[in-house]
Design a protein around this motif. Structure first.
Motif, PDB file in Angstrom:
ATOM      1  N   VAL A   1       0.844  -1.201   0.000  1.00  0.00           N
ATOM      2  CA  VAL A   1       0.000   0.000   0.000  1.00  0.00           C
ATOM      3  C   VAL A   1       0.879   1.250   0.000  1.00  0.00           C
ATOM      4  CG1 VAL A   1      -1.660   1.342   1.367  1.00  0.00           C
ATOM      5  CG2 VAL A   1      -2.005  -1.110   1.043  1.00  0.00           C
ATOM      6  N   LYS A   2       1.934   1.216   0.801  1.00  0.00           N
ATOM      7  CA  LYS A   2       2.858   2.354   0.848  1.00  0.00           C
ATOM      8  C   LYS A   2       3.468   2.613  -0.534  1.00  0.00           C
ATOM      9  CE  LYS A   2       5.726   3.113   4.352  1.00  0.00           C
ATOM     10  NZ  LYS A   2       6.850   2.928   5.300  1.00  0.00           N
ATOM     11  N   ALA A   3       3.920   1.542  -1.198  1.00  0.00           N
ATOM     12  CA  ALA A   3       4.527   1.687  -2.531  1.00  0.00           C
ATOM     13  C   ALA A   3       3.499   2.172  -3.551  1.00  0.00           C
ATOM     14  CB  ALA A   3       5.124   0.351  -2.973  1.00  0.00           C
ATOM     15  N   LEU A   4       2.302   1.610  -3.521  1.00  0.00           N
ATOM     16  CA  LEU A   4       1.264   2.013  -4.478  1.00  0.00           C
ATOM     17  C   LEU A   4       0.852   3.467  -4.273  1.00  0.00           C
ATOM     18  CD1 LEU A   4      -0.933  -1.210  -4.536  1.00  0.00           C
ATOM     19  CD2 LEU A   4       0.550  -0.346  -6.360  1.00  0.00           C
ATOM     20  N   GLU A   5       0.805   3.895  -3.026  1.00  0.00           N
ATOM     21  CA  GLU A   5       0.475   5.302  -2.774  1.00  0.00           C
ATOM     22  C   GLU A   5       1.626   6.206  -3.225  1.00  0.00           C
ATOM     23  OE1 GLU A   5      -0.851   8.262   0.866  1.00  0.00           O
ATOM     24  OE2 GLU A   5      -1.145   6.098   1.120  1.00  0.00           O
ATOM     25  N   PHE A   6       2.850   5.763  -3.019  1.00  0.00           N
ATOM     26  CA  PHE A   6       4.018   6.553  -3.421  1.00  0.00           C
ATOM     27  C   PHE A   6       4.043   6.785  -4.926  1.00  0.00           C
ATOM     28  CE2 PHE A   6       8.469   6.861  -4.796  1.00  0.00           C
ATOM     29  CZ  PHE A   6       8.859   7.989  -4.099  1.00  0.00           C
ATOM     30  N   VAL A   7       3.747   5.748  -5.720  1.00  0.00           N
ATOM     31  CA  VAL A   7       3.756   5.897  -7.183  1.00  0.00           C
ATOM     32  C   VAL A   7       2.403   6.374  -7.711  1.00  0.00           C
ATOM     33  CG1 VAL A   7       5.617   4.242  -7.531  1.00  0.00           C
ATOM     34  CG2 VAL A   7       3.245   3.456  -7.634  1.00  0.00           C
ATOM     35  N   ARG A   8       1.513   6.716  -6.817  1.00  0.00           N
ATOM     36  CA  ARG A   8       0.193   7.288  -7.123  1.00  0.00           C
ATOM     37  C   ARG A   8      -0.752   6.339  -7.859  1.00  0.00           C
ATOM     38  NH1 ARG A   8       0.525  12.831  -5.869  1.00  0.00           N
ATOM     39  NH2 ARG A   8       2.663  13.566  -5.813  1.00  0.00           N
TER      40      ARG A   8
ATOM     41  N   PRO B   1      -4.792   5.996  -4.048  1.00  0.00           N
ATOM     42  CA  PRO B   1      -5.029   7.392  -3.678  1.00  0.00           C
ATOM     43  C   PRO B   1      -4.344   7.772  -2.364  1.00  0.00           C
ATOM     44  CG  PRO B   1      -7.016   6.080  -3.396  1.00  0.00           C
ATOM     45  CD  PRO B   1      -6.008   5.192  -4.023  1.00  0.00           C
ATOM     46  N   GLU B   2      -4.068   9.059  -2.241  1.00  0.00           N
ATOM     47  CA  GLU B   2      -3.495   9.578  -1.006  1.00  0.00           C
ATOM     48  C   GLU B   2      -4.409   9.224   0.166  1.00  0.00           C
ATOM     49  OE1 GLU B   2      -2.251  13.842   0.985  1.00  0.00           O
ATOM     50  OE2 GLU B   2      -2.514  13.718  -1.189  1.00  0.00           O
ATOM     51  N   GLY B   3      -3.832   8.768   1.230  1.00  0.00           N
ATOM     52  CA  GLY B   3      -4.611   8.367   2.402  1.00  0.00           C
ATOM     53  C   GLY B   3      -4.796   6.856   2.510  1.00  0.00           C
ATOM     54  N   SER B   4      -4.376   6.128   1.483  1.00  0.00           N
ATOM     55  CA  SER B   4      -4.536   4.669   1.510  1.00  0.00           C
ATOM     56  C   SER B   4      -3.784   4.041   2.680  1.00  0.00           C
ATOM     57  CB  SER B   4      -4.067   4.048   0.202  1.00  0.00           C
ATOM     58  OG  SER B   4      -4.903   4.456  -0.861  1.00  0.00           O
ATOM     59  N   GLN B   5      -2.589   4.566   2.990  1.00  0.00           N
ATOM     60  CA  GLN B   5      -1.817   4.043   4.121  1.00  0.00           C
ATOM     61  C   GLN B   5      -2.553   4.272   5.435  1.00  0.00           C
ATOM     62  OE1 GLN B   5       2.583   4.695   4.122  1.00  0.00           O
ATOM     63  NE2 GLN B   5       2.057   6.046   2.394  1.00  0.00           N
ATOM     64  N   ARG B   6      -3.180   5.425   5.566  1.00  0.00           N
ATOM     65  CA  ARG B   6      -3.926   5.710   6.804  1.00  0.00           C
ATOM     66  C   ARG B   6      -5.107   4.762   6.957  1.00  0.00           C
ATOM     67  NH1 ARG B   6      -3.439  10.999   4.964  1.00  0.00           N
ATOM     68  NH2 ARG B   6      -5.681  11.140   4.626  1.00  0.00           N
TER      69      ARG B   6
END
Length: 135
Positions: A76-83, A86-91
């Motif tokens: 999830v962190k990697a997928l959010e980093f490369v967009r 969506p932003e907030g997925s890690q949270r």
């Protein structure tokens, strides 16, 4: 439920997902129109929270083990980093992981049990056959 309290003890009572704790299953069936109600313990000797428990390892539910959660967290962190996520997925992922931990703890302590809702669908081939038979 014929509780051991006088009628004026409480102003109001709210119960959700609590019928499995009722002392009289028959009365729950009658009052709620639930035919043939059964408690979770009557279906499986395993605790309901076992699939969420990171201290257990299961190949069939590896994604919920400590290792599986580690992989998910980093994916999830990697997928959010490369967009790609969506932003907030890690949270959201962290929130859901914390909720799972709390559910397991509540289950171990015996202070929380889930209520299950099952939806079943008959196979389409039977439906088509039945329609053909009755028309």
């Amino acid at each position: 439920m014929k509780m051991p309290f006088s009628n004026d003890t409480f102003d109001a009572v709210f119960a959700i997902e609590a019928t499995c704790h009722a002392p009289d299953d028959g009365e729950v069936e009658l009052d709620n129109g639930l035919p043939d109600i059964r408690s979770v313990g009557q279906y499986s000797p395993l605790p309901w929270y076992l699939p969420l428990d990171t201290t257990q390892f299961s190949l069939s539910s590896v994604r919920t083990t400590a290792f599986g959660r580690f992989i998910t967290r980093n994916m999830v962190k990697a997928l959010e980093f490369v967009r790609l996520a969506p932003e907030g997925s890690q949270r959201v992922q962290a929130f859901l992981e914390k909720a799972a931990e709390a559910l397991v703890e509540g289950g171990r302590e015996g202070i929380f049990t889930p209520m299950f809702f099952l939806v079943a669908r008959k196979p389409r081939s039977i439906e088509v056959c039945a329609r053909h038979f009755f028309y």
